[in-house]
Enzyme design. Structure first.
Site, PDB file in Angstrom:
ATOM      1  CB  CYS A 284      82.865  29.895  17.998  1.00 23.39           C
ATOM      2  SG  CYS A 284      84.467  30.722  17.697  1.00 23.39           S
ATOM      3  CD  GLU A 386      77.626  27.873  20.670  1.00 21.35           C
ATOM      4  OE1 GLU A 386      76.940  28.308  20.966  1.00 21.35           O
ATOM      5  OE2 GLU A 386      78.591  28.020  19.815  1.00 21.35           O
TER       6      GLU A 386
HETATM    7  P1  NAD Z   1      77.347  35.966  25.706  1.00 25.51           P
HETATM    8  O1  NAD Z   1      76.938  36.735  24.425  1.00 25.51           O
HETATM    9  O2  NAD Z   1      76.488  35.771  26.719  1.00 25.51           O
HETATM   10  O3  NAD Z   1      78.261  37.378  26.115  1.00 25.51           O
HETATM   11  C1  NAD Z   1      79.085  38.103  25.475  1.00 25.51           C
HETATM   12  C2  NAD Z   1      78.997  39.715  25.894  1.00 25.51           C
HETATM   13  O4  NAD Z   1      78.567  39.829  25.453  1.00 25.51           O
HETATM   14  C3  NAD Z   1      79.707  39.228  27.346  1.00 25.51           C
HETATM   15  O5  NAD Z   1      80.449  40.275  27.198  1.00 25.51           O
HETATM   16  C4  NAD Z   1      78.296  39.818  28.304  1.00 25.51           C
HETATM   17  O6  NAD Z   1      78.618  40.771  29.107  1.00 25.51           O
HETATM   18  C5  NAD Z   1      77.836  40.798  26.612  1.00 25.51           C
HETATM   19  N1  NAD Z   1      76.382  40.587  26.953  1.00 25.51           N
HETATM   20  C6  NAD Z   1      75.401  39.889  27.543  1.00 25.51           C
HETATM   21  N2  NAD Z   1      74.518  40.420  27.199  1.00 25.51           N
HETATM   22  C7  NAD Z   1      74.074  42.264  26.240  1.00 25.51           C
HETATM   23  C8  NAD Z   1      73.415  42.711  25.394  1.00 25.51           C
HETATM   24  N3  NAD Z   1      72.272  42.207  26.077  1.00 25.51           N
HETATM   25  N4  NAD Z   1      74.120  43.833  24.869  1.00 25.51           N
HETATM   26  C9  NAD Z   1      75.618  43.726  24.486  1.00 25.51           C
HETATM   27  N5  NAD Z   1      76.168  42.648  24.962  1.00 25.51           N
HETATM   28  C10 NAD Z   1      75.580  41.866  26.312  1.00 25.51           C
HETATM   29  O7  NAD Z   1      79.101  34.714  24.926  1.00 25.51           O
HETATM   30  P2  NAD Z   1      79.173  34.135  25.486  1.00 25.51           P
HETATM   31  O8  NAD Z   1      78.289  33.132  27.094  1.00 25.51           O
HETATM   32  O9  NAD Z   1      80.282  35.317  26.744  1.00 25.51           O
HETATM   33  O10 NAD Z   1      80.140  33.455  25.134  1.00 25.51           O
HETATM   34  C11 NAD Z   1      79.873  32.477  24.639  1.00 25.51           C
HETATM   35  C12 NAD Z   1      79.416  31.813  23.130  1.00 25.51           C
HETATM   36  O11 NAD Z   1      79.784  33.078  21.899  1.00 25.51           O
HETATM   37  C13 NAD Z   1      78.922  31.096  22.184  1.00 25.51           C
HETATM   38  O12 NAD Z   1      78.042  30.814  22.224  1.00 25.51           O
HETATM   39  C14 NAD Z   1      79.996  30.593  21.759  1.00 25.51           C
HETATM   40  O13 NAD Z   1      79.939  30.474  20.243  1.00 25.51           O
HETATM   41  C15 NAD Z   1      80.156  32.424  20.549  1.00 25.51           C
HETATM   42  N6  NAD Z   1      81.926  33.025  20.235  1.00 25.51           N
HETATM   43  C16 NAD Z   1      81.254  32.795  19.093  1.00 25.51           C
HETATM   44  C17 NAD Z   1      82.677  32.640  17.983  1.00 25.51           C
HETATM   45  C18 NAD Z   1      82.853  33.538  16.620  1.00 25.51           C
HETATM   46  O14 NAD Z   1      83.816  34.293  16.359  1.00 25.51           O
HETATM   47  N7  NAD Z   1      81.762  33.087  16.123  1.00 25.51           N
HETATM   48  C19 NAD Z   1      83.914  33.811  19.348  1.00 25.51           C
HETATM   49  C20 NAD Z   1      83.764  32.822  20.294  1.00 25.51           C
HETATM   50  C21 NAD Z   1      82.575  32.422  20.728  1.00 25.51           C
END
Ligand code: NAD
Length: 483
Positions: A284, A386
């Site tokens: 991220c 992104e």
């Molecule tokens: P995602 O939002 O698809 O999923 C993240 C988590 O949320 C997973 O465990 C997923 O199963 C869960 N999830 C999905 N829908 C949900 C819902 N409706 N309710 C509750 N939980 C739900 O993200 P991803 O694709 O796994 O990760 C990539 C993203 O994460 C990128 O946008 C990246 O920038 C971000 N990220 C941010 C940071 C930070 O510290 N700001 C760090 C790492 C990654």
């Protein structure tokens, strides 16, 4: 043979109530290698109930004792460092050397850091006058939900559970269904470490199957989420009417800003390259917009491209691979689509721009060449949205004001880095940047005591150090009047 992952509920390995599984795929080979529980609301209910039963006992445990548990767990993770690194690499496609030097050591550090932090966290008291004393109790919340993404699986999983547990909460954690393996292994180590049953529960499954049921569960007092901005918005909407504490760490579109006065050594150049392409750009904090002041633009571009072209994309198991596979076919398709869009927007691909086809074991893996684009304005979709892959866009600028305007000109505000030899400029520009983190002449240096988090669409709240302990506790003021 496939690995069979299980949930951890009430201190026991459990299969999902409905008996369904999800495939876990090695992105470097395209082969399914594990079954992940496809849990649902029934499993979430069981996990929250176990966490509720464990909550009073854990909250009453002395901080030193909680710290001992976390340190024991850290020791076990350290003992398994190589195996966990291989597992993380297989699950996510990242080079094993990155998992061995960054992901797993950081998981150990997270556990040890918060074990130490909770024993050093001083209370607050205020004497209003000579007869009136206020003191603040920091009480655990009860059951909290920790939801983490796929890009730094064990690193971010432990970054949440460690402060939550240290502060005296019991936890129901949901790792990403895309990369569930190291969290499943950690759950086994939690049992070995002797954590009381129900203190940490791990429920695997999809966002709609488990995540949603968890954040909406009436027994959950707070939600700590790291993931995409879209999911963060859905969680915020679901949680708002329930008045739960909520921490959201979301996406970014981070700028790296190179001023003409920056005296860049080879090591600095390597850091700037790493800031775009480490972990295939799936961090991220990666800088996907590289702003370069016009007088040095062409000279910088030549040095930069030479290095990017030298990066090797290869089998994540090979020590020589700088970039491994993208995490999934869906994500690979998204990144390739973003490169196509950049072409359609009129961008020039300076290097990369294509999938990489490897021979042998990785012939069916999802690899993309490190890609550098130029010629697109800050307002182009390529520079606004992104991508979360090995794609960097070069953008020239003139002077501080334009650098700040372009840098701030997206909906995101997670992290920025700037490179300059002018101390005044460094501080002035840092103050003007609308980001939660700013690095000057460095990138990704993290002191775990410092606040971590974004502004705008990059999130709400801060993690790290006392910020995390504050989030995972409720402050109660007690006012005492002497008679
Ligand atoms: P995602 O939002 O698809 O999923 C993240 C988590 O949320 C997973 O465990 C997923 O199963 C869960 N999830 C999905 N829908 C949900 C819902 N409706 N309710 C509750 N939980 C739900 O993200 P991803 O694709 O796994 O990760 C990539 C993203 O994460 C990128 O946008 C990246 O920038 C971000 N990220 C941010 C940071 C930070 O510290 N700001 C760090 C790492 C990654």
């Amino acid at each position: 043979m496939r690995r069979d992952l299980t949930n951890l509920i009430d201190g026991r390995a459990q299969r999902p109530a409905a008996g369904r599984c999800l495939d876990v795929t090695d992105p470097a080979t395209g082969q399914v290698f594990a079954n992940c529980p496809d849990s649902d609301a029934t499993d979430v209910d069981a996990a929250v109930a176990a966490a509720q039963r464990a909550a009073p006992g854990w909250a009453a445990t002395a901080p030193e004792q909680r710290a001992r548990h976390l340190n024991r767990l850290a020791d076990l993770v350290e003992r398994e460092l190589d195996a966990l690194a291989e597992l993380e690499s297989r699950d996510s496609g990242k080079p094993v050397k990155l998992a061995r030097t960054l992901d797993i050591p950081r998981a150990v550090a997270n556990l040890r850091f918060f074990a130490a932090a909770i024993t050093q966290w001083a209370g607050e008291s205020h004497a209003t006058d000579d007869r009136t004393l206020n003191y603040t109790l920091r009480q655990p919340l009860g059951v909290v939900a920790c939801i983490s993404p796929w890009n730094l699986p064990l690193y971010l999983f432990t970054w949440k559970i460690a402060p939550a547990l240290a502060a005296g909460n019991t936890v129901v954690a949901k790792p990403s269904e895309v990369t569930p393996c190291t969290a499943a292994r950690l759950a086994e180590l939690v049992v070995e470490a002797g954590l009381p049953p129900g203190v940490l529960n791990v429920v695997h499954g999809t966002g709609t199957g488990v995540g949603q049921a968890l954040v909406e569960h009436p027994g959950v007092k707070a939600v700590s989420f790291t993931g995409s901005t879209r999911t963060g918005a859905a969680i915020a909407a679901a949680v708002a009417p329930k008045f739960r504490k909520l921490s959201l760490e979301l996406g970014g579109k981070n700028p790296a800003i190179v001023f003409a006065d920056a005296e860049l050594s080879d090591a600095d150049l390597d850091t700037i390259v790493r800031s775009g392409f480490a972990n295939q750009g799936e961090i991220c904090l990666c800088g996907s917009r590289l702003l370069v002041e016009r007088p040095v633009y062409e000279r910088f571009k030549a040095r930069y491209l030479e290095r990017v072209r030298g990066l090797s994309v290869g089998d994540p198991r090979e020590e020589g691979s700088d970039l491994g596979a993208l995490v999934s076919k869906a994500h690979y398709d998204k990144v390739v689509g973003c490169i196509e869009r950049a072409r359609a927007e009129g961008g020039t691909i300076l290097c990369g721009g294509t999938p990489v086809r490897l021979e042998g074991r990785c012939a069916d893996g999802w690899f993309v060449a490190p890609t550098v684009i130029e010629g697109l304005p800050g307002t182009a979709a390529t520079n606004q949205e992104e991508i979360f892959g090995p794609v960097v866009s070069l953008i020239p600028f003139d002077g501080d004001d334009e650098a700040v305007a372009i840098a701030n000109g997206t909906g995101y505000g997670l992290a920025a880095s700037l490179w300059t030899s002018n101390l005044d400029r460094a501080h002035r520009v840092s103050a003007q940047l609308e980001f939660g983190l700013v690095w000057i002449n460095c990138w990704l240096l993290r002191d775990l005591r410092t606040p971590f988090g974004g502004v705008k669409n990059s999130g709400v709240g801060r993690e790290g150090g006392v910020e995390a302990l504050r989030f995972f506790t409720e402050a109660k003021n007690v006012c005492l009047r002497l008679r």
